[in-house]
Motif scaffolding. Structure first.
Motif, PDB file in Angstrom:
ATOM      1  N   TYR A 216       0.718   7.087  -6.580  1.00 38.61           N
ATOM      2  CA  TYR A 216      -0.433   7.934  -6.894  1.00 38.61           C
ATOM      3  C   TYR A 216      -0.207   9.379  -6.474  1.00 38.61           C
ATOM      4  O   TYR A 216      -0.654  10.311  -7.151  1.00 38.61           O
ATOM      5  CB  TYR A 216      -1.685   7.374  -6.225  1.00 38.61           C
ATOM      6  CG  TYR A 216      -2.409   6.333  -7.042  1.00 38.61           C
ATOM      7  CD1 TYR A 216      -1.808   5.745  -8.156  1.00 38.61           C
ATOM      8  CD2 TYR A 216      -3.698   5.919  -6.719  1.00 38.61           C
ATOM      9  CE1 TYR A 216      -2.454   4.793  -8.913  1.00 38.61           C
ATOM     10  CE2 TYR A 216      -4.369   4.970  -7.483  1.00 38.61           C
ATOM     11  CZ  TYR A 216      -3.738   4.408  -8.572  1.00 38.61           C
ATOM     12  OH  TYR A 216      -4.404   3.470  -9.324  1.00 38.61           O
TER      13      TYR A 216
ATOM     14  N   SER B  97     -12.089   0.086 -10.090  1.00 39.36           N
ATOM     15  CA  SER B  97     -11.758   1.476 -10.388  1.00 39.36           C
ATOM     16  C   SER B  97     -12.888   2.074 -11.207  1.00 39.36           C
ATOM     17  O   SER B  97     -13.298   1.492 -12.212  1.00 39.36           O
ATOM     18  CB  SER B  97     -10.435   1.549 -11.157  1.00 39.36           C
ATOM     19  OG  SER B  97     -10.163   2.878 -11.553  1.00 39.36           O
TER      20      SER B  97
ATOM     21  N   LYS C 166       1.955   1.953  -3.482  1.00 40.94           N
ATOM     22  CA  LYS C 166       0.874   2.457  -4.337  1.00 40.94           C
ATOM     23  C   LYS C 166       0.522   3.909  -4.013  1.00 40.94           C
ATOM     24  O   LYS C 166       0.345   4.727  -4.930  1.00 40.94           O
ATOM     25  CB  LYS C 166      -0.354   1.558  -4.198  1.00 40.94           C
ATOM     26  CG  LYS C 166      -1.558   1.979  -5.041  1.00 40.94           C
ATOM     27  CD  LYS C 166      -1.217   2.145  -6.509  1.00 40.94           C
ATOM     28  CE  LYS C 166      -0.820   0.845  -7.155  1.00 40.94           C
ATOM     29  NZ  LYS C 166      -0.612   1.033  -8.635  1.00 40.94           N
TER      30      LYS C 166
ATOM     31  N   HIS D 203     -10.595   4.337  -6.515  1.00 37.86           N
ATOM     32  CA  HIS D 203      -9.980   3.017  -6.667  1.00 37.86           C
ATOM     33  C   HIS D 203      -9.975   2.289  -5.329  1.00 37.86           C
ATOM     34  O   HIS D 203      -9.856   2.913  -4.268  1.00 37.86           O
ATOM     35  CB  HIS D 203      -8.537   3.135  -7.152  1.00 37.86           C
ATOM     36  CG  HIS D 203      -8.325   4.168  -8.211  1.00 37.86           C
ATOM     37  ND1 HIS D 203      -8.273   3.860  -9.550  1.00 37.86           N
ATOM     38  CD2 HIS D 203      -8.150   5.519  -8.131  1.00 37.86           C
ATOM     39  CE1 HIS D 203      -8.064   4.968 -10.243  1.00 37.86           C
ATOM     40  NE2 HIS D 203      -7.995   5.984  -9.411  1.00 37.86           N
TER      41      HIS D 203
ATOM     42  N   PHE E 150      -7.983  -1.240  -3.531  1.00 37.94           N
ATOM     43  CA  PHE E 150      -6.936  -2.254  -3.678  1.00 37.94           C
ATOM     44  C   PHE E 150      -6.961  -3.194  -2.483  1.00 37.94           C
ATOM     45  O   PHE E 150      -7.450  -2.840  -1.405  1.00 37.94           O
ATOM     46  CB  PHE E 150      -5.544  -1.607  -3.740  1.00 37.94           C
ATOM     47  CG  PHE E 150      -5.341  -0.674  -4.889  1.00 37.94           C
ATOM     48  CD1 PHE E 150      -4.758  -1.121  -6.072  1.00 37.94           C
ATOM     49  CD2 PHE E 150      -5.713   0.664  -4.795  1.00 37.94           C
ATOM     50  CE1 PHE E 150      -4.560  -0.256  -7.138  1.00 37.94           C
ATOM     51  CE2 PHE E 150      -5.511   1.535  -5.852  1.00 37.94           C
ATOM     52  CZ  PHE E 150      -4.935   1.070  -7.030  1.00 37.94           C
TER      53      PHE E 150
ATOM     54  N   SER F 201      -3.302  -6.031  -5.604  1.00 39.47           N
ATOM     55  CA  SER F 201      -4.242  -6.185  -6.713  1.00 39.47           C
ATOM     56  C   SER F 201      -5.287  -5.081  -6.640  1.00 39.47           C
ATOM     57  O   SER F 201      -5.797  -4.767  -5.557  1.00 39.47           O
ATOM     58  CB  SER F 201      -4.926  -7.555  -6.638  1.00 39.47           C
ATOM     59  OG  SER F 201      -5.896  -7.693  -7.656  1.00 39.47           O
ATOM     60  N   GLU F 202      -5.607  -4.482  -7.793  1.00 33.92           N
ATOM     61  CA  GLU F 202      -6.671  -3.482  -7.852  1.00 33.92           C
ATOM     62  C   GLU F 202      -8.000  -4.199  -8.026  1.00 33.92           C
ATOM     63  O   GLU F 202      -8.204  -4.907  -9.021  1.00 33.92           O
ATOM     64  CB  GLU F 202      -6.440  -2.496  -8.993  1.00 33.92           C
ATOM     65  CG  GLU F 202      -7.503  -1.401  -9.042  1.00 33.92           C
ATOM     66  CD  GLU F 202      -7.137  -0.266  -9.993  1.00 33.92           C
ATOM     67  OE1 GLU F 202      -6.236  -0.474 -10.827  1.00 33.92           O
ATOM     68  OE2 GLU F 202      -7.747   0.808  -9.894  1.00 33.92           O
TER      69      GLU F 202
ATOM     70  N   TYR G 138       0.818  -1.205   0.000  1.00 31.85           N
ATOM     71  CA  TYR G 138       0.000   0.000   0.000  1.00 31.85           C
ATOM     72  C   TYR G 138       0.857   1.262   0.000  1.00 31.85           C
ATOM     73  O   TYR G 138       0.523   2.263  -0.651  1.00 31.85           O
ATOM     74  CB  TYR G 138      -0.933   0.004   1.209  1.00 31.85           C
ATOM     75  CG  TYR G 138      -2.043  -1.018   1.147  1.00 31.85           C
ATOM     76  CD1 TYR G 138      -2.291  -1.744  -0.016  1.00 31.85           C
ATOM     77  CD2 TYR G 138      -2.856  -1.277   2.260  1.00 31.85           C
ATOM     78  CE1 TYR G 138      -3.306  -2.687  -0.078  1.00 31.85           C
ATOM     79  CE2 TYR G 138      -3.878  -2.207   2.208  1.00 31.85           C
ATOM     80  CZ  TYR G 138      -4.096  -2.916   1.041  1.00 31.85           C
ATOM     81  OH  TYR G 138      -5.122  -3.851   0.989  1.00 31.85           O
TER      82      TYR G 138
END
Length: 300
Positions: free
Chosen positions: A120, A172, A116, A158, A160, A168-169, A113
């Motif tokens: 972002y 979205s 990610k 989104h 995750f 893994s997403e 996390y």
């Protein structure tokens, strides 16, 4: 008189001998006079011999060329591995590895996390973040949203999940476009995706299984603009309005309240349907965490 005759005879004999010698000389020259085209000159013979001697090395060169080609091919197909390439390969064998498909493996969900949210934040995809607990799911979900709410093809909201560090997403959407919303049940393992346009309403119900979403139910209220009427479906099966309302209450309303992953906040709501009309009952709104706040929480 006799002396004069002897002189004449001697002169005639001398003339005869001279004629004979002239005739023999002419015949000798005629016999040895062969046309030049029939007998090659000495210089031409010498050139022919030299050409014959030159041709032999050419034949030997042609026989040696394939060996050179094979050596070049062998060199091309066996590239040397440099020290820099070896160092790169060793660096890619760390705990955090990005594979060719785009999924990422980390040592735990917090590391996944953190990677990610940093990505972002750096590229401007999202500036609001949250960890959402789901009943029956050990790993919390990471929610990310863009507060400006741009209608991006990649989405502005989104979610995750990273069980055992496998990021893994799950979903979205561009929240605010065609009724797109993500709702996460507070009661049990349920994720709801709503969408629709021109009066049509679509509800996709999922459960989380490991790092994937599995669809469990689909409800449709399809509006016919020309006739101003609705038809209702459960998956591919057409059902009546009464059946639709009963099914809506069973698979959606009973699993509330829901937390909406919206661009303006984490909106907690109850969702119901009365006489075919969709109702959202607002309960509360929780604020997202900033990048610095979510980073500090994940680094604990």
């Amino acid at each position: 008189m006799m002396k004069r005759n002897k002189i004449i005879t001697s002169l005639m004999a001398a003339l005869l001998i001279s004629s004979m010698l002239t005739a023999c000389g002419g015949q000798s020259e005629q016999t040895t006079d062969v046309p030049e085209e029939d007998v090659p000159a000495a210089s031409e013979v010498q050139e022919t011999e030299e050409e014959t001697e030159i041709e032999e090395p050419e034949t030997e060169t042609l026989e040696e060329e394939p060996e050179a080609a094979e050596e070049e091919t062998t060199e091309e197909t066996e590239p040397e591995v440099t020290e820099e390439e070896t160092e790169v390969s060793s660096e890619e064998t760390t705990d955090d590895v990005v594979d060719e498909s785009g999924s990422t493996d980390f040592s735990d969900y917090k590391s996944a996390y953190l990677s990610k949210v940093t990505e972002y934040n750096d590229n401007g995809t999202a500036d609001n973040f949250a960890l959402i607990e789901i009943n029956g799911v050990e790993t919390p979900i990471l929610a990310a949203a863009n507060s400006e709410g741009p209608l991006e093809e990649e989405g502005n909201a989104h979610i995750f999940i990273a069980p055992d560090g496998n990021l893994s997403e799950l979903l979205s959407v561009s929240q605010g476009y065609d009724g797109n919303h993500i709702y996460i049940s507070d009661a049990e393992n349920t994720v709801l995706w709503t969408s629709g346009m021109s009066g049509t309403e679509i509800f996709m119900v999922y459960t989380i299984n490991g790092s994937e979403l599995e669809i469990t139910d689909e409800l449709y209220a399809v509006y016919d603009i020309e006739n101003e009427t609705y038809t209702y479906r459960l998956g591919e099966t057409e059902i009546s309005l009464a059946e639709y309302q009963d099914k809506f209450a069973e698979i959606i309303t009973s699993k509330g309240p829901y937390t909406g992953v919206d661009v303006d906040g984490l909106n907690k709501v109850n969702i119901s349907n009365t006489d075919g009309f969709l109702n959202y009952e607002p309960l509360s709104t929780d604020k997202y965490l900033s990048f610095d706040e979510i980073k500090a929480q994940l680094e604990k």
